[in-house]
Scaffold this active site. Structure first.
Site, mmCIF file in Angstrom:
data_model
loop_
_atom_site.group_PDB
_atom_site.id
_atom_site.type_symbol
_atom_site.label_atom_id
_atom_site.label_comp_id
_atom_site.label_asym_id
_atom_site.label_seq_id
_atom_site.Cartn_x
_atom_site.Cartn_y
_atom_site.Cartn_z
ATOM 1 N N TYR A 164 0.643 -0.961 0.413
ATOM 2 C CA TYR A 164 -0.074 -0.190 -0.522
ATOM 3 C C TYR A 164 0.640 1.205 0.464
ATOM 4 O O TYR A 164 1.239 1.223 1.573
ATOM 5 C CB TYR A 164 -0.782 -0.115 1.122
ATOM 6 C CG TYR A 164 -2.035 0.905 1.615
ATOM 7 C CD1 TYR A 164 -2.130 2.047 0.635
ATOM 8 C CD2 TYR A 164 -2.383 1.412 2.442
ATOM 9 C CE1 TYR A 164 -3.160 3.318 0.645
ATOM 10 C CE2 TYR A 164 -3.926 2.505 2.957
ATOM 11 C CZ TYR A 164 -3.798 3.101 1.506
ATOM 12 O OH TYR A 164 -4.713 4.131 1.384
ATOM 13 N N LYS A 192 -1.439 -1.675 -3.667
ATOM 14 C CA LYS A 192 -2.389 -0.584 -4.123
ATOM 15 C C LYS A 192 -1.511 1.224 -4.002
ATOM 16 O O LYS A 192 -1.542 1.146 -3.148
ATOM 17 C CB LYS A 192 -3.239 -0.453 -2.844
ATOM 18 C CG LYS A 192 -3.762 0.786 -2.295
ATOM 19 C CD LYS A 192 -5.427 1.056 -1.227
ATOM 20 C CE LYS A 192 -5.760 2.813 -1.260
ATOM 21 N NZ LYS A 192 -6.918 2.313 0.485
#
Length: 323
Positions: A164, A192
């Protein structure tokens, strides 16, 4: 990733339901009534904001324990305990109603390494199929440190990992070359990307190819990111308009640029309104305005001003029925 169970489409980042004292309201954290018709739900939120009353899933991927909001402030014993409770509750729900649903637990990768490993193990033992791990913050490290850190976390977790990258929150960016090195780990399967830097996304896609699945972390960048080979979006906007976000993501995945563009332009002002204050304050306010009793955010996040709420209502009223 996850033996093909995690794939393309819309990832929903839900928010925490809490009572007046700010405690996690597990009684209301359940999978029920509102049809979401999502292709993939990859992030059900966690310790600051989760109106899970919003969701009845038509999906094959679900994740719990989102660190958006105040959960990111500190990794305390209470937070660790709540992580267990949320994951176990959702696992029970999915086993009863959605036996084919893959489960991702979103955890933070910071603080004491041994404590972080404990959380990772707990998520896996509770039934998570994969983990979404954010970069360390405050104790910012080098790119070499990121490689060592995520490698250690993936080794400890023993299940697939999605990185992330959100430098606006952490102050630390995962460079494309670092993403390439991490993609060589057999358990690091995705990222992400919430840097907002489309040029960086292009470089990651060029370097990593099919070795790293890319998910947009920004609702307004689904079209450009998926045009570069991204697999979907982990979405804030889908909390209030899940069907529409699903349609946008599906059109983007299918290469239907005209439809995806049209949906982006149609909802762009509302997407932006959800970020007129620090996320997740506006989306939680929006859900409250829709009749979902989500409570307030934990400090240090404060409520929106009356002026901001009025602006949010104007944009919501163009597309939604308010309570």
């Amino acid at each position: 990733m996850c033996a093909g169970r995690l794939g393309k489409g819309c990832a929903l980042a839900l928010y925490r339901v809490q009572d007046q004292a700010g405690r996690l309201a597990l009684a209301r954290l359940r999978l029920l009534e509102r049809a979401q018709d999502l292709l993939h739900v990859v992030a059900v939120g966690y310790v600051d904001n989760v109106p899970a009353e919003c969701v009845k899933l038509g999906a094959d991927t679900l994740a719990v324990a989102h660190n958006i909001g105040n959960r990111a402030v500190q990794l305390t014993a209470v937070v660790v305990h709540e992580t267990y409770e949320v994951i176990q509750l959702v696992v029970r729900g999915k086993l009863c109603a959605f036996p084919d649903l893959a489960l991702i637990a979103l955890t933070v990768a910071y603080g004491n390494v041994n404590t972080a490993r404990t959380v990772l193990h707990a998520a896996a033992e509770c039934g998570a199929d994969a983990l979404l791990l954010v970069t360390p913050y405050y104790n910012k490290t080098t790119q070499a440190g990121l490689i060592a850190h995520f490698t250690a976390m993936a080794d400890a977790a023993g299940i697939p990992v999605i990185l992330y990258n959100v430098p606006s929150r952490t102050g630390l960016n995962i460079a494309p070359e670092t993403a390439l090195e991490l993609s060589k780990h057999p358990l690091i399967n995705g990222i992400k990307e919430a840097s907002g830097n489309i040029s960086q996304v292009a470089k990651i896609a060029q370097l990593c190819g099919d070795e790293l699945n890319i998910y947009s972390g920004n609702d307004d960048q689904v079209v450009p990111l998926l045009s570069l080979g991204g697999k979907g979006v982990i979405s804030t906007f889908s909390n209030i308009m899940p069907k529409e976000m699903h349609e946008l993501a599906t059109a983007s995945v299918a290469g239907d640029l005209k439809t995806a563009q049209g949906l982006t332009f149609k909802y762009l002002d509302l997407m932006n309104a959800l970020f007129m204050d620090v996320n997740p304050i506006p989306v939680k306010q929006a859900l409250n305005l829709m009749g979902f009793n989500c409570g307030h955010c934990r400090l240090p996040l404060a409520d929106m001003s009356d002026e901001q709420i009025a602006k949010l209502k104007v944009e919501m009223a163009k597309h939604l029925q308010l309570a």
